[in-house]
Scaffold this active site. Structure first.
Site, PDB file in Angstrom:
ATOM      1  N   THR A 143       0.817  -1.212   0.000  1.00  0.00           N
ATOM      2  CA  THR A 143       0.000   0.000   0.000  1.00  0.00           C
ATOM      3  C   THR A 143       0.851   1.262   0.000  1.00  0.00           C
ATOM      4  OG1 THR A 143      -1.771  -1.131   1.192  1.00  0.00           O
ATOM      5  CG2 THR A 143      -1.773   1.276   1.276  1.00  0.00           C
ATOM      6  N   PHE A 415      -2.754  -7.994   4.206  1.00  0.00           N
ATOM      7  CA  PHE A 415      -1.356  -7.634   4.483  1.00  0.00           C
ATOM      8  C   PHE A 415      -0.922  -6.347   3.777  1.00  0.00           C
ATOM      9  CE2 PHE A 415      -2.041 -12.167   3.563  1.00  0.00           C
ATOM     10  CZ  PHE A 415      -2.222 -12.610   4.867  1.00  0.00           C
ATOM     11  N   CYS A 416      -1.864  -5.386   3.668  1.00  0.00           N
ATOM     12  CA  CYS A 416      -1.570  -4.106   3.009  1.00  0.00           C
ATOM     13  C   CYS A 416      -1.084  -4.313   1.578  1.00  0.00           C
ATOM     14  CB  CYS A 416      -0.545  -3.293   3.809  1.00  0.00           C
ATOM     15  SG  CYS A 416      -1.108  -2.809   5.446  1.00  0.00           S
ATOM     16  N   ASN A 417      -1.650  -5.308   0.905  1.00  0.00           N
ATOM     17  CA  ASN A 417      -1.282  -5.576  -0.484  1.00  0.00           C
ATOM     18  C   ASN A 417      -2.539  -6.007  -1.237  1.00  0.00           C
ATOM     19  OD1 ASN A 417      -0.200  -6.459  -2.937  1.00  0.00           O
ATOM     20  ND2 ASN A 417       1.651  -7.256  -1.983  1.00  0.00           N
TER      21      ASN A 417
END
EC number: 2.8.1.9
Length: 838
Positions: A143, A415-417
């Site tokens: 992110t 996972f911020c992806n």
């Protein structure tokens, strides 16, 4: 073979031969990580765990030393500055880069490093005559990388998401042509060295491919392409050699490498790309000059100073040095970590992907593009969702809650992806919006919407992970989520096992060795014989009026330690042979001086040429010896490192544990003896004018090859000291020799007027011509009694009074070598000195 028999260490060794970092691996784990006993920690991609010795060493460091704000110039501040600079070098050394190639900018984390690039990159919006900049990024990016889009969009810059498969699929056969010489529009391509979602390692060759415009999207757009390589996930368990992939910007986070400190990262900036970064805001310490009343500002010349707004988190930076120390001491290096962690991840992948319910349905859906064939292509991350015996996804929140009951620590979600999550889980953009409308946001426990998963489970390994961690995790899955009886797909398992055997040996990366070449022993013909040293008497001299005599010669083999007086001594290319060839550094690799450690003067090193030994002597200590030269065996066993002397970077070689232990015992703090690498060249900052053939290469001295003082000048200072003393302190008056020793000169002369040497341009001693390069600005070290190690204000106060505030004493010299010669002759006391004024 049933599942329980597969969950044995013997089976693991059949699948992968690398485990641990040495014979005492288990003992080290029990000693360094006692706090996690009974815990199965599998979230190292989020943050790894710090060893207890790291924190203990750090605590001892900050308890023993006074670290001040590095923006000041007092002794505690200089210690901080030097230590921080040493850490910068340590970071670059870890990635096989030099300060000439890269700069290290400390940030509050990897995200702050990315934000720094976004705000400083010279984005160009499109115009009628020219296409603007492109911000391009792989969809499998964190992110914090994708978030750069928020800044570029506001500036009218095109943001172009790129699927990983497109980079090489849409590549062009030839690199960009000559049109780019004219078109210098800057573009930025960002990609992760390792996906934080799946652990996939993207080719590091993409860096050069994008820069050369061979790969998509660079091949479709004219201009100058820069590469940002997000290395945060990669460097936690894998080596990164910047000689192979010279990315322009590399953000990292140290807690992913060491576990401590948190909240500290760095941006590595390639020197060739540094000039394009532009700042608008300037914080404390970043300005060379500015005016508060008008718009006038000059940024600091040094890149790190320019971009580190305010005071850096210097105590955290100091902790990084202890992180490197612990990492290499425990593991031996990143190659060992990579082999160990990949083996654990691969073993877990093989068993989990082969695990089946009683009806034969698989237990896990694993999100990976390959089959964990090699540590070159896959990191120590395993991402998956569990399924019931009907093939339905079991929500990650349920898995997380059950794992917590077993004290197993995993990570769940996206996972911020988001890009990788959508790709692997098959979630469309429309579904993402519907999930949001259903109440699902990043980080919550809404794990299934309309029967489809919104995220997954991730386990990841670190260098302190053990086989028992894998065993406990796999047993947990079998016990809690497998419909009995537990079965195994042996056909699949055998295929994976065969692939593992085929990949052994050919897919292993050798460890990175950071060196500037072989350290060879000096040839015998370059080393003076004993006869040449003792056979030199007084030289005949055609002296005339104004001549004086060389009365004393001192060498200081170890910088800041005691003097070794000699009467005949050879000159080498760096000055007197072996003068300041060694120095003592503290546990952080920072050079120790008598300004901080007065006891250094009590160490009396002696160079014994017949035996090729440097003898270390000090009160109450047994004498030990160190070889004068580093042979190849020493080079392979002792670390080549970088240190700093008087603002200059120097390459040095560690002299081993025996000398380190001896010095640590005597000085009462962890320290090591290092010597300048014979392959390293350091030149004087101020070159003498009018002397084209003068040697300007330096040893570990501060300013010049030689320091010379005039005995008459010393005696004048001594008289002034006497006049400043009252009758009650007469017994404390220093004698001439004591004062001479405090100024730590190489050469002492007699026969001329006090301070006459200030006006000399050059002088001749014997047949050697010496150029005067400037006066020596005296520091507080002259207040240290070289016999006792005690500290006073004299003779510095008297010198200031004598020179009317001008604190200089003695002159710096460099010798002019005879034509065609690489070494000088032998200096002898009693030689005639012929000075010449400017």
């Amino acid at each position: 073979m049933d599942f329980q028999k597969l969950c044995t260490f013997e089976t693991f060794q059949q699948f992968w031969s690398h485990y641990g970092h040495g014979e005492d691996f288990q003992d080290v784990i029990e000693r360094e990580f006692t706090r996690i006993k009974g815990t199965t920690y599998l979230d190292h991609a989020a943050t790894t765990l710090y060893p207890e010795s790291l924190v203990r060493g750090y605590f001892q460091d900050i308890s023993r030393n006074v670290y001040g704000n590095p923006h000041s110039h007092n002794p505690s501040s200089r210690l901080t500055h030097d230590t921080v600079e040493r850490v910068r070098y340590r970071v670059l050394q870890h990635f096989n880069a030099s300060p000439e190639e890269y700069s290290v900018i400390f940030t509050s984390g990897c995200t702050a490093a990315l934000k720094l690039v976004a705000e400083s990159f010279p984005w160009r919006p499109p115009t009628e005559s020219e296409a603007g900049s492109h911000f391009c990024y792989l969809t499998d990016n964190h992110t914090s990388v994708v978030g750069i889009r928020g800044l570029t969009s506001a500036r009218g810059v095109v943001a172009l998401p790129v699927c990983p498969q497109e980079v090489e699929k849409r590549a062009k056969d030839e690199a960009g042509g000559g049109e780019d010489v004219i078109c210098q529009t800057p573009h930025l391509f960002c990609y992760p060295a390792q996906s934080n979602f799946s652990g996939k390692k993207y080719p590091l060759s993409h860096v050069k491919g994008i820069q050369a415009r061979r790969l998509y999207p660079a091949c479709d757009h004219h201009g100058r392409w820069f590469v940002l390589l997000d290395a945060a996930a990669h460097v936690s368990c894998s080596p990164l050699n910047l000689q192979d992939c010279p990315a322009d910007f590399i953000p990292i986070s140290f807690y992913k490498m060491f576990g401590f400190p948190t909240g500290l990262g760095a941006l590595l900036v390639r020197t060739d790309a540094a000039g394009i970064l532009k700042k608008t805001y300037f914080g404390g310490g970043t300005a060379a000059a500015y005016l508060s009343g008008e718009d006038y500002y000059v940024h600091a010349a040094n890149l790190s100073d320019r971009f580190e707004d305010g005071t850096v988190s210097f105590l955290d930076i100091i902790a990084v040095n202890h992180g490197f120390e612990a990492l290499y001491r425990i593991t031996g290096g990143m190659h060992n970590i990579q082999q160990h962690t990949f083996g654990l991840a691969r073993y877990t992948y093989m068993l989990l992907s082969s695990l089946c319910h009683g009806n034969g349905r698989p237990v896990a859906q694993i999100y990976t593009e390959g089959q964990f064939e090699s540590p070159r292509t896959q990191g120590a991350i395993l991402n998956f969702n569990l399924m019931d015996s009907h093939g339905q996804i079991i929500g990650y929140s349920q898995v997380d809650r059950m794992a917590s009951l077993y004290n197993i620590h995993v990570r769940t979600g996206c996972f911020c992806n988001t890009g990788a999550c959508q790709s692997f889980l098959g979630i469309s953009n429309q579904q993402m919006r519907r999930n949001l409308q259903a109440g699902h946001v990043c980080g919550d426990s809404v794990d299934v919407v309309d029967g489809q998963p919104t995220g997954s489970v991730r386990v990841s390994f670190g260098y302190m992970s053990t086989f028992e961690d894998c065993q406990k995790f796999l047993s947990f899955v079998a016990e809690c989520f497998v419909e009995k009886p537990v079965t195994v797909d042996h056909v699949r398992l055998e295929k994976l096992k065969t692939a593992t055997a085929a990949s052994r040996g050919i897919n292993e990366d050798p460890p990175i060795k950071i060196t500037n070449g072989e350290i060879c022993k000096v040839g015998e013909k370059e080393k003076p014989s004993e006869a040449s040293l003792t056979g030199f008497g007084l030289r005949e001299s055609n002296s005339h009026g104004g001549a004086c005599t060389l009365t004393n010669i001192y060498i200081y083999p170890i910088k800041s330690c005691g003097a070794h007086e000699v009467h005949n001594w050879p000159m080498g290319p760096l000055g007197l042979l072996y003068d300041r060839s060694w120095m003592v550094v503290n546990g952080n690799g920072v050079c120790l001086s008598q300004k901080r450690v007065q006891r250094l003067c009590l160490i009396r090193p002696q160079v014994h040429l017949p035996s090729d030994k440097l003898l270390l002597q000090a009160p109450g200590m047994d004498t030990i010896s160190v070889p004068l030269e580093n042979n190849s065996q020493t080079h392979t066993s002792h670390e080549v490192c970088q240190s700093k002397v008087c603002g200059d970077r120097v390459e040095t070689v560690d002299c081993g544990d025996e000398a380190a232990s001896w010095l640590s015992d005597f000085l009462g703090q962890p320290c090591r003896l290092i010597r300048q690498s014979p392959n390293f060249t350091r030149d004087m900052k101020k070159r003498p004018s009018g002397a084209a053939t003068a040697s300007t290469s330096l040893s570990l001295v501060n300013e010049a090859q030689y320091l010379m003082i005039n005995r008459a000048s010393v005696e004048l200072i001594q008289k002034l000291m006497s006049s400043r003393q009252d009758d009650s302190n007469r017994d404390q008056l220093l004698d001439t020799q004591n004062v001479i020793s405090r100024f730590r000169a190489n050469l002492v002369i007699a026969g001329v007027e006090p301070f006459e040497e200030d006006n000399w341009s050059h002088l001749i001693i014997g047949n050697t011509r010496f150029m005067v390069t400037g006066q020596c600005g005296r520091c507080q070290m002259v207040g240290v009694d070289q016999e006792t190690g005690t500290k006073t204000k004299e003779p510095l106060m008297s010198l200031m009074a004598c020179r009317i505030g001008k604190v200089t004493f003695g002159v710096y010299l460099t010798h002019q070598l005879p034509e065609g010669s690489t070494t000088g002759s032998v200096l002898s006391t009693g030689s005639i000195v012929k000075p010449h004024s400017s």
